[in-house]
Design a protein around this motif. Structure first.
Motif, PDB file in Angstrom:
ATOM      1  N   ARG A   7       2.448 -10.797   1.592  1.00  0.00           N
ATOM      2  CA  ARG A   7       1.933 -11.622   3.009  1.00  0.00           C
ATOM      3  C   ARG A   7       2.632 -12.155   3.941  1.00  0.00           C
ATOM      4  O   ARG A   7       3.159 -13.299   3.855  1.00  0.00           O
ATOM      5  CB  ARG A   7       1.194 -12.889   2.193  1.00  0.00           C
ATOM      6  CG  ARG A   7       0.138 -13.606   3.083  1.00  0.00           C
ATOM      7  CD  ARG A   7      -0.943 -12.985   3.297  1.00  0.00           C
ATOM      8  NE  ARG A   7      -1.897 -13.838   3.996  1.00  0.00           N
ATOM      9  CZ  ARG A   7      -3.181 -13.812   4.389  1.00  0.00           C
ATOM     10  NH1 ARG A   7      -3.936 -12.844   3.622  1.00  0.00           N
ATOM     11  NH2 ARG A   7      -3.926 -14.466   4.884  1.00  0.00           N
ATOM     12  N   PRO A   8       3.076 -11.104   4.807  1.00  0.00           N
ATOM     13  CA  PRO A   8       4.135 -11.329   5.879  1.00  0.00           C
ATOM     14  C   PRO A   8       3.449 -12.224   6.911  1.00  0.00           C
ATOM     15  O   PRO A   8       2.333 -12.792   6.714  1.00  0.00           O
ATOM     16  CB  PRO A   8       4.291 -10.004   6.511  1.00  0.00           C
ATOM     17  CG  PRO A   8       3.226  -9.261   6.040  1.00  0.00           C
ATOM     18  CD  PRO A   8       2.516  -9.831   4.815  1.00  0.00           C
ATOM     19  N   ASN A   9       4.294 -12.492   7.741  1.00  0.00           N
ATOM     20  CA  ASN A   9       3.977 -13.555   8.803  1.00  0.00           C
ATOM     21  C   ASN A   9       2.413 -12.917   9.579  1.00  0.00           C
ATOM     22  O   ASN A   9       2.301 -11.920   9.574  1.00  0.00           O
ATOM     23  CB  ASN A   9       4.931 -13.422   9.963  1.00  0.00           C
ATOM     24  CG  ASN A   9       5.118 -14.372  11.017  1.00  0.00           C
ATOM     25  OD1 ASN A   9       3.437 -15.172  11.272  1.00  0.00           O
ATOM     26  ND2 ASN A   9       5.529 -14.462  12.147  1.00  0.00           N
ATOM     27  N   ILE A  10       1.669 -13.848   9.876  1.00  0.00           N
ATOM     28  CA  ILE A  10       0.401 -13.556  10.396  1.00  0.00           C
ATOM     29  C   ILE A  10       0.387 -12.498  11.458  1.00  0.00           C
ATOM     30  O   ILE A  10      -0.241 -11.666  11.650  1.00  0.00           O
ATOM     31  CB  ILE A  10      -0.454 -14.877  10.763  1.00  0.00           C
ATOM     32  CG1 ILE A  10      -1.961 -14.408  10.972  1.00  0.00           C
ATOM     33  CG2 ILE A  10       0.255 -15.532  12.081  1.00  0.00           C
ATOM     34  CD1 ILE A  10      -2.506 -14.316   9.982  1.00  0.00           C
ATOM     35  N   LEU A  11       1.518 -12.639  12.383  1.00  0.00           N
ATOM     36  CA  LEU A  11       1.598 -11.676  13.723  1.00  0.00           C
ATOM     37  C   LEU A  11       1.778 -10.490  13.130  1.00  0.00           C
ATOM     38  O   LEU A  11       1.263  -9.296  13.609  1.00  0.00           O
ATOM     39  CB  LEU A  11       2.364 -12.081  14.628  1.00  0.00           C
ATOM     40  CG  LEU A  11       2.016 -13.217  15.318  1.00  0.00           C
ATOM     41  CD1 LEU A  11       3.032 -13.859  16.468  1.00  0.00           C
ATOM     42  CD2 LEU A  11       0.907 -13.275  16.175  1.00  0.00           C
ATOM     43  N   VAL A  12       2.869 -10.316  12.162  1.00  0.00           N
ATOM     44  CA  VAL A  12       3.162  -9.016  11.555  1.00  0.00           C
ATOM     45  C   VAL A  12       1.944  -8.349  10.752  1.00  0.00           C
ATOM     46  O   VAL A  12       1.617  -7.074  10.977  1.00  0.00           O
ATOM     47  CB  VAL A  12       4.447  -8.911  10.509  1.00  0.00           C
ATOM     48  CG1 VAL A  12       4.605  -7.924   9.817  1.00  0.00           C
ATOM     49  CG2 VAL A  12       5.457  -9.728  11.478  1.00  0.00           C
ATOM     50  N   GLU A  13       1.252  -9.239  10.093  1.00  0.00           N
ATOM     51  CA  GLU A  13       0.143  -8.679   9.327  1.00  0.00           C
ATOM     52  C   GLU A  13      -0.958  -8.198  10.399  1.00  0.00           C
ATOM     53  O   GLU A  13      -1.520  -7.053   9.784  1.00  0.00           O
ATOM     54  CB  GLU A  13      -0.506  -9.779   8.573  1.00  0.00           C
ATOM     55  CG  GLU A  13      -1.449  -9.419   7.537  1.00  0.00           C
ATOM     56  CD  GLU A  13      -1.879 -10.622   6.810  1.00  0.00           C
ATOM     57  OE1 GLU A  13      -3.081 -10.444   5.961  1.00  0.00           O
ATOM     58  OE2 GLU A  13      -1.374 -11.796   6.665  1.00  0.00           O
ATOM     59  N   LEU A  14      -1.218  -8.771  11.187  1.00  0.00           N
ATOM     60  CA  LEU A  14      -2.114  -8.531  12.350  1.00  0.00           C
ATOM     61  C   LEU A  14      -1.710  -7.105  13.037  1.00  0.00           C
ATOM     62  O   LEU A  14      -2.495  -6.304  13.388  1.00  0.00           O
ATOM     63  CB  LEU A  14      -2.252  -9.499  13.522  1.00  0.00           C
ATOM     64  CG  LEU A  14      -3.249  -9.261  14.584  1.00  0.00           C
ATOM     65  CD1 LEU A  14      -4.847  -9.113  14.335  1.00  0.00           C
ATOM     66  CD2 LEU A  14      -2.894 -10.036  15.907  1.00  0.00           C
ATOM     67  N   LEU A  15      -0.371  -7.003  13.319  1.00  0.00           N
ATOM     68  CA  LEU A  15       0.141  -5.567  13.693  1.00  0.00           C
ATOM     69  C   LEU A  15      -0.190  -4.563  12.807  1.00  0.00           C
ATOM     70  O   LEU A  15      -0.563  -3.405  13.286  1.00  0.00           O
ATOM     71  CB  LEU A  15       1.401  -5.894  14.346  1.00  0.00           C
ATOM     72  CG  LEU A  15       1.791  -6.702  15.685  1.00  0.00           C
ATOM     73  CD1 LEU A  15       3.107  -6.639  15.791  1.00  0.00           C
ATOM     74  CD2 LEU A  15       1.042  -6.028  16.728  1.00  0.00           C
ATOM     75  N   ILE A  16       0.086  -4.851  11.522  1.00  0.00           N
ATOM     76  CA  ILE A  16      -0.086  -3.730  10.590  1.00  0.00           C
ATOM     77  C   ILE A  16      -1.394  -3.327  10.724  1.00  0.00           C
ATOM     78  O   ILE A  16      -1.909  -2.124  10.498  1.00  0.00           O
ATOM     79  CB  ILE A  16       0.321  -4.267   9.327  1.00  0.00           C
ATOM     80  CG1 ILE A  16       1.888  -4.477   9.212  1.00  0.00           C
ATOM     81  CG2 ILE A  16      -0.069  -3.390   7.983  1.00  0.00           C
ATOM     82  CD1 ILE A  16       2.553  -5.189   7.884  1.00  0.00           C
TER      83      ILE A  16
END
Length: 75
Positions: free
Chosen positions: A36-45
């Protein structure tokens, strides 16, 4: 060889009803493996994977929502 309108329509249904849910589970599993990475990183993924799945199927989905062009030629 290009696919007929009916075959593109059938394949698009198979892709959307079977392939897309499998791809969603795979994408969620991939993000879960990253702890569960940072929310922005997760969104980009998720945005990247969301665009990535559609690219190979662009030819299948092209024109499926329009009326059958072969039907117009028969009349």
């Amino acid at each position: 060889m290009s696919m007929s309108y009916k075959s593109r329509k059938r394949w698009s249904l198979v892709i959307l009803l079977i392939g897309l849910p499998i791809y969603i589970v795979a994408a969620i599993s991939l993000v879960a493996m990253l702890d569960r990475p940072n929310i922005l990183v997760e969104l980009l993924i998720y945005v990247g994977l969301g665009l990535l799945w559609a690219l190979p199927f662009k030819a299948v989905f092209k024109g499926v929502g329009k009326p059958d062009p072969e039907e117009d030629e028969a009349e």
